[in-house]
Design a protein around this motif. Structure first.
Motif, PDB file in Angstrom:
ATOM      1  N   LYS A  34      79.728  49.955  90.642  1.00  0.00           N
ATOM      2  CA  LYS A  34      80.378  48.899  91.028  1.00  0.00           C
ATOM      3  C   LYS A  34      80.393  47.518  90.399  1.00  0.00           C
ATOM      4  CE  LYS A  34      80.014  50.904  95.741  1.00  0.00           C
ATOM      5  NZ  LYS A  34      79.779  50.737  97.094  1.00  0.00           N
ATOM      6  N   VAL A  35      80.979  46.798  90.306  1.00  0.00           N
ATOM      7  CA  VAL A  35      81.185  45.380  89.682  1.00  0.00           C
ATOM      8  C   VAL A  35      79.663  44.658  89.931  1.00  0.00           C
ATOM      9  CG1 VAL A  35      82.087  42.958  89.381  1.00  0.00           C
ATOM     10  CG2 VAL A  35      83.463  45.078  89.197  1.00  0.00           C
ATOM     11  N   GLU A  36      79.300  44.951  91.383  1.00  0.00           N
ATOM     12  CA  GLU A  36      78.177  44.235  91.871  1.00  0.00           C
ATOM     13  C   GLU A  36      76.704  44.821  91.312  1.00  0.00           C
ATOM     14  OE1 GLU A  36      80.576  45.130  93.598  1.00  0.00           O
ATOM     15  OE2 GLU A  36      80.151  46.119  95.496  1.00  0.00           O
ATOM     16  N   ASP A  37      77.019  45.832  90.681  1.00  0.00           N
ATOM     17  CA  ASP A  37      75.868  46.792  90.009  1.00  0.00           C
ATOM     18  C   ASP A  37      75.556  46.020  88.834  1.00  0.00           C
ATOM     19  OD1 ASP A  37      76.988  49.639  91.298  1.00  0.00           O
ATOM     20  OD2 ASP A  37      75.568  48.707  92.169  1.00  0.00           O
ATOM     21  N   THR A  38      76.327  45.204  88.309  1.00  0.00           N
ATOM     22  CA  THR A  38      76.083  44.395  86.948  1.00  0.00           C
ATOM     23  C   THR A  38      74.654  43.725  87.053  1.00  0.00           C
ATOM     24  OG1 THR A  38      78.444  44.318  86.442  1.00  0.00           O
ATOM     25  CG2 THR A  38      76.920  42.725  85.287  1.00  0.00           C
ATOM     26  N   ALA A  39      73.846  43.880  86.069  1.00  0.00           N
ATOM     27  CA  ALA A  39      72.506  43.300  86.263  1.00  0.00           C
ATOM     28  C   ALA A  39      71.892  43.674  84.865  1.00  0.00           C
ATOM     29  CB  ALA A  39      71.827  43.755  87.373  1.00  0.00           C
ATOM     30  N   VAL A  40      70.463  43.152  84.723  1.00  0.00           N
ATOM     31  CA  VAL A  40      69.696  43.669  83.698  1.00  0.00           C
ATOM     32  C   VAL A  40      68.841  44.379  84.659  1.00  0.00           C
ATOM     33  CG1 VAL A  40      67.637  43.114  82.321  1.00  0.00           C
ATOM     34  CG2 VAL A  40      69.894  41.572  82.320  1.00  0.00           C
ATOM     35  N   TYR A  41      68.481  45.804  84.087  1.00  0.00           N
ATOM     36  CA  TYR A  41      67.582  46.783  84.996  1.00  0.00           C
ATOM     37  C   TYR A  41      66.359  46.596  84.151  1.00  0.00           C
ATOM     38  CZ  TYR A  41      71.345  48.042  87.969  1.00  0.00           C
ATOM     39  OH  TYR A  41      72.568  48.162  88.881  1.00  0.00           O
ATOM     40  N   TYR A  42      65.203  46.706  84.809  1.00  0.00           N
ATOM     41  CA  TYR A  42      63.770  46.727  84.446  1.00  0.00           C
ATOM     42  C   TYR A  42      63.211  47.934  85.346  1.00  0.00           C
ATOM     43  CZ  TYR A  42      64.719  41.762  83.230  1.00  0.00           C
ATOM     44  OH  TYR A  42      65.131  40.647  82.842  1.00  0.00           O
TER      45      TYR A  42
ATOM     46  N   SER B  25      79.817  56.196  85.247  1.00  0.00           N
ATOM     47  CA  SER B  25      78.323  56.612  85.561  1.00  0.00           C
ATOM     48  C   SER B  25      77.522  56.263  84.171  1.00  0.00           C
ATOM     49  CB  SER B  25      78.198  58.104  85.542  1.00  0.00           C
ATOM     50  OG  SER B  25      78.794  58.540  86.782  1.00  0.00           O
ATOM     51  N   LEU B  26      76.247  55.953  84.659  1.00  0.00           N
ATOM     52  CA  LEU B  26      75.352  55.623  83.394  1.00  0.00           C
ATOM     53  C   LEU B  26      73.862  56.182  83.917  1.00  0.00           C
ATOM     54  CD1 LEU B  26      75.660  51.800  82.439  1.00  0.00           C
ATOM     55  CD2 LEU B  26      76.027  53.858  81.008  1.00  0.00           C
ATOM     56  N   ARG B  27      73.199  56.486  82.916  1.00  0.00           N
ATOM     57  CA  ARG B  27      71.680  57.154  83.120  1.00  0.00           C
ATOM     58  C   ARG B  27      70.917  56.317  82.406  1.00  0.00           C
ATOM     59  NH1 ARG B  27      68.776  62.798  81.904  1.00  0.00           N
ATOM     60  NH2 ARG B  27      68.654  61.955  79.682  1.00  0.00           N
ATOM     61  N   LEU B  28      69.746  55.409  82.987  1.00  0.00           N
ATOM     62  CA  LEU B  28      69.099  54.757  82.496  1.00  0.00           C
ATOM     63  C   LEU B  28      67.578  55.487  82.284  1.00  0.00           C
ATOM     64  CD1 LEU B  28      69.204  51.251  84.469  1.00  0.00           C
ATOM     65  CD2 LEU B  28      70.468  52.206  82.464  1.00  0.00           C
ATOM     66  N   SER B  29      66.813  55.524  81.348  1.00  0.00           N
ATOM     67  CA  SER B  29      65.486  56.010  80.961  1.00  0.00           C
ATOM     68  C   SER B  29      64.653  55.171  80.935  1.00  0.00           C
ATOM     69  CB  SER B  29      65.691  56.694  79.644  1.00  0.00           C
ATOM     70  OG  SER B  29      66.749  57.574  79.552  1.00  0.00           O
ATOM     71  N   CYS B  30      63.346  55.344  81.241  1.00  0.00           N
ATOM     72  CA  CYS B  30      62.178  54.741  80.996  1.00  0.00           C
ATOM     73  C   CYS B  30      61.169  55.327  80.514  1.00  0.00           C
ATOM     74  CB  CYS B  30      61.659  54.002  82.663  1.00  0.00           C
ATOM     75  SG  CYS B  30      60.166  53.048  82.483  1.00  0.00           S
ATOM     76  N   ALA B  31      60.671  55.470  79.622  1.00  0.00           N
ATOM     77  CA  ALA B  31      59.762  56.024  78.707  1.00  0.00           C
ATOM     78  C   ALA B  31      58.219  55.293  78.893  1.00  0.00           C
ATOM     79  CB  ALA B  31      59.931  56.373  77.435  1.00  0.00           C
ATOM     80  N   ALA B  32      57.243  55.978  79.498  1.00  0.00           N
ATOM     81  CA  ALA B  32      55.919  55.448  79.495  1.00  0.00           C
ATOM     82  C   ALA B  32      55.078  55.859  78.677  1.00  0.00           C
ATOM     83  CB  ALA B  32      55.570  55.564  80.963  1.00  0.00           C
ATOM     84  N   SER B  33      53.944  55.241  78.144  1.00  0.00           N
ATOM     85  CA  SER B  33      53.164  55.433  77.316  1.00  0.00           C
ATOM     86  C   SER B  33      51.766  54.685  77.553  1.00  0.00           C
ATOM     87  CB  SER B  33      53.622  55.477  75.775  1.00  0.00           C
ATOM     88  OG  SER B  33      53.735  54.248  75.487  1.00  0.00           O
ATOM     89  N   GLY B  34      50.654  54.984  77.075  1.00  0.00           N
ATOM     90  CA  GLY B  34      49.468  54.299  77.062  1.00  0.00           C
ATOM     91  C   GLY B  34      48.268  54.888  78.257  1.00  0.00           C
ATOM     92  N   ARG B  35      48.992  55.662  79.175  1.00  0.00           N
ATOM     93  CA  ARG B  35      48.104  55.985  80.308  1.00  0.00           C
ATOM     94  C   ARG B  35      48.843  57.118  81.378  1.00  0.00           C
ATOM     95  NH1 ARG B  35      45.724  52.788  84.687  1.00  0.00           N
ATOM     96  NH2 ARG B  35      45.546  54.978  85.581  1.00  0.00           N
ATOM     97  N   THR B  36      48.132  57.992  81.772  1.00  0.00           N
ATOM     98  CA  THR B  36      48.477  58.802  82.916  1.00  0.00           C
ATOM     99  C   THR B  36      49.114  58.034  84.045  1.00  0.00           C
ATOM    100  OG1 THR B  36      48.271  60.875  84.268  1.00  0.00           O
ATOM    101  CG2 THR B  36      46.480  59.193  84.048  1.00  0.00           C
TER     102      THR B  36
ATOM    103  N   GLY C 186      69.191  52.888  77.790  1.00  0.00           N
ATOM    104  CA  GLY C 186      70.508  53.577  78.635  1.00  0.00           C
ATOM    105  C   GLY C 186      71.633  52.772  79.219  1.00  0.00           C
ATOM    106  N   GLY C 187      71.209  51.391  79.067  1.00  0.00           N
ATOM    107  CA  GLY C 187      72.168  50.553  79.653  1.00  0.00           C
ATOM    108  C   GLY C 187      73.552  50.486  78.768  1.00  0.00           C
ATOM    109  N   GLY C 188      74.704  49.753  79.203  1.00  0.00           N
ATOM    110  CA  GLY C 188      75.788  49.736  78.492  1.00  0.00           C
ATOM    111  C   GLY C 188      77.032  49.224  79.330  1.00  0.00           C
ATOM    112  N   LEU C 189      78.256  49.361  78.767  1.00  0.00           N
ATOM    113  CA  LEU C 189      79.338  48.655  79.550  1.00  0.00           C
ATOM    114  C   LEU C 189      80.061  49.933  80.162  1.00  0.00           C
ATOM    115  CD1 LEU C 189      81.547  46.531  80.210  1.00  0.00           C
ATOM    116  CD2 LEU C 189      82.391  46.967  77.875  1.00  0.00           C
TER     117      LEU C 189
END
Length: 121
Positions: free
Chosen positions: A86-94, A16-27, A7-10
């Motif tokens: 904001k410009v200061e939100d620029t980062a790699v999101y984990y 606005s942006l919406r990031l997603s984190c899909a989990a698998s492998g366990r509850t 979901g990242g981008g420029l």
């Protein structure tokens, strides 16, 4: 647990942006899912966390009122909706998974790959 962030981008400041984190492998019951970010030359910092079971949330002060974390149980996915970027939100999101206190202590059990968010005009 395998975590897939997307979901990242420029985006322009104020956008606005919406990031997603899909989990698998366990509850995820009994665990928390957290978002962190790392800007160039800076340490990785906590952004937000959600308790999978009771949906309790917590945010870094600088994103309160702008970011919203939520989860979709059916999709085993956590979202980070980001507004008024904001410009200061620029980062790699984990995204990450661990016990609530471990996530807040920046020591979750599992990490996903990052997704780049760039806020620039």
């Amino acid at each position: 647990v395998q975590l897939q962030a997307s979901g990242g981008g420029l985006v322009q400041p104020g956008g606005s942006l919406r990031l997603s984190c899909a989990a698998s492998g366990r509850t995820l019951t009994g665990y928390a899912v957290g978002w962190f970010r790392q800007a160039p030359g800076k340490e990785r910092e906590f952004v937000s966390v959600i308790n999978w079971s009771d949906r309790s949330t917590y945010y870094k002060d600088s994103v309160k009122g702008r970011f919203t974390i939520s989860r979709d149980n059916a999709k085993n996915t956590v979202y980070l909706q980001m507004h008024n970027l904001k410009v200061e939100d620029t980062a790699v999101y984990y995204c990450s998974v661990g016990k609530w206190r471990a996530v807040l202590a920046r020591s979750p059990d599992y990490w996903g790959q990052g997704t780049q968010v760039t806020v620039s005009s």
